[in-house]
Design an enzyme around this catalytic site. Structure first.
Site, mmCIF file in Angstrom:
data_model
loop_
_atom_site.group_PDB
_atom_site.id
_atom_site.type_symbol
_atom_site.label_atom_id
_atom_site.label_comp_id
_atom_site.label_asym_id
_atom_site.label_seq_id
_atom_site.Cartn_x
_atom_site.Cartn_y
_atom_site.Cartn_z
ATOM 1 C CE LYS A 153 41.963 77.708 59.484
ATOM 2 N NZ LYS A 153 42.419 76.355 59.515
HETATM 3 C C1 LIG Z 1 43.208 75.168 58.894
HETATM 4 C C2 LIG Z 1 42.899 74.403 57.653
HETATM 5 C C3 LIG Z 1 42.850 73.004 57.607
HETATM 6 C C4 LIG Z 1 43.306 72.137 58.742
HETATM 7 O O1 LIG Z 1 42.681 72.397 59.929
HETATM 8 P P1 LIG Z 1 43.252 71.705 61.252
HETATM 9 O O2 LIG Z 1 42.129 71.857 62.218
HETATM 10 O O3 LIG Z 1 44.476 72.475 61.639
HETATM 11 O O4 LIG Z 1 43.552 70.298 60.937
HETATM 12 C C5 LIG Z 1 42.436 72.371 56.459
HETATM 13 N N1 LIG Z 1 42.111 73.077 55.357
HETATM 14 C C6 LIG Z 1 42.174 74.423 55.344
HETATM 15 C C7 LIG Z 1 41.771 75.137 54.120
HETATM 16 C C8 LIG Z 1 42.589 75.122 56.480
HETATM 17 O O5 LIG Z 1 42.674 76.457 56.442
#
Ligand SMILES: *Cc1c(COP(=O)(O)O)cnc(C)c1O
Length: 383
Positions: free
Chosen positions: A184
């Protein structure tokens, strides 16, 4: 030619130094660095809200829905074109995910489809800001207001993103949830942040992230130095972030603008270099708005010389990692069967899925890496 992975975290000496300091502090679980990360995150969004640090965005979505009262018998409207955790947390609360189609112009949830899906059982809407481009929040908040629905934003891609000049996280929804997963726009390895203007939502999330233990009771006794005492007031979870992870987050948050600018430069290069090819470029922001550029997702035209799958294979053969966001939920056996879904219920998501390719875009890429990606795409699509 070296391999260019689809994504890499951007961890430098400052992150390593801060993590080392956390390890040497003797405080490795949730403590002063988590508290500081929450304060600095809230300040980054402009203040006037509370930030609750968690060990994932999935945890944040779960706690946000719980805190606004989603439970058995309720329906929550979200899109099929998202990650599985969004629907999973809805079912974990005994509620039903109602999946709707996307707007093909933005790849975000279609507000008209939301409106059409509202029933007397609808409790909340969960929009997602695809790739870091804001969803149609104005319309979504209007629909929510008309039908008295809660709005929980899946802001996993949207740091930093603006909608009509305001940062996602500071909008008038009930809560927004960011992800600090490894790929991210900022990372703590695993981690997430729930932000809300509603003190009741923040208070509930703080209790539920740590076993349902009431902090009030904890702090009250703490201040009397008889800190063995605590009260469990609800069946909670183990969703807290560690100080080791928060140490990384403190530095990443400070570097967020610089990292975003690098991604924005790559997006601009792709826009420029891919013009005229048989593809739809990644959806850009609305005029005047900021895009987090977590993803740069192109769609290949049906008349492109390569199929989508063949294109990804050829990119891979030339040392360039690509991905697809997303295999929509209606394509996954679990959701397809449990929610009785078919491709023809989601024509825009289905068509996008068949054409989508996410190109590498991250702050550790050099401009020459981005040029190489663009030249390879050009080469493959002009054969
Ligand atoms: C990465 C992601 C999540 C989950 O994030 P985590 O921190 O891994 O739980 C949820 N929704 C979207 C759209 C994502 O890209």
């Amino acid at each position: 030619m070296h391999n260019l992975p689809f994504a890499l975290p951007d961890i430098g000496p400052a992150e390593i130094a801060e993590v080392t300091a956390a390890l040497q502090s003797d405080w490795v679980t949730s403590g002063p660095r988590v508290k500081r990360l929450e304060e600095e995150f809230a300040a980054f969004l402009g203040g006037g809200l509370e930030a609750v640090a968690l060990n994932s965005a999935t945890a944040g979505l779960h706690l946000a829905l719980e805190a606004v009262g989603v439970g058995p018998g309720d329906e929550v409207i979200t899109t099929t074109h998202t990650f599985t955790s969004a629907a999973q947390v809805i079912t974990q609360l005994g509620a039903k995910p109602v999946l709707v189609d996307i707007d093909p112009a933005t790849l975000c949830i279609d507000p008209d489809a939301i409106e059409a899906a509202v029933t007397p059982r609808t409790k909340a809407i969960m929009p997602m800001h695809y790739g870091g481009r804001a969803a149609a929040m104005n319309r979504i908040l209007q629909i929510a207001g008309r039908h008295n629905l809660r709005v929980i934003e899946d802001a996993a891609h949207a740091l930093p993103t603006t909608h009509r000049g305001e940062l996602v996280g500071s909008l008038r929804s009930d809560a927004a949830v960011f992800s600090f997963y490894a790929n991210k726009t900022m990372t703590t390895g695993e981690g997430g942040m729930l932000v809300t203007r509603d003190p009741a939502v923040a208070a509930r999330a703080r209790i539920m992230r740590l076993h349902g233990i009431s902090r009030d009771a904890f702090d009250r006794y703490n201040s009397r130095r008889t800190n063995w005492h605590y009260e469990v007031v609800a069946p909670g979870h183990k969703y807290n972030l560690t100080d080791v992870a928060a140490a990384m987050g403190l530095v990443q948050l400070r570097r967020l603008r610089e990292m975003q600018q690098k991604r924005a430069r790559i997006a601009a290069l792709y826009d420029r270099e891919l013009a005229g090819l048989p593809l739809v470029p990644a959806p850009g922001p609305e005029a005047g708005d900021e895009h987090a550029w977590h993803l740069y997702a192109i769609r290949l035209h049906p008349d492109a010389p390569l199929s989508r799958d063949g294109f990804i294979e050829s990119m891979h053969a030339r040392g360039i990692g690509c991905s697809v966001h997303y295999i929509p939920l209606h394509r996954h056996p679990h959701w397809r069967q449990s929610l009785d879904l078919r491709d023809d219920m989601f024509p825009h998501s289905q068509r996008a899925y068949e054409q989508l390719v996410s190109l590498p875009i991250y702050s550790r890429m050099e401009e020459s890496d981005a040029e190489r990606v663009a030249a390879t795409v050009r080469d493959l699509l002009t054969e």
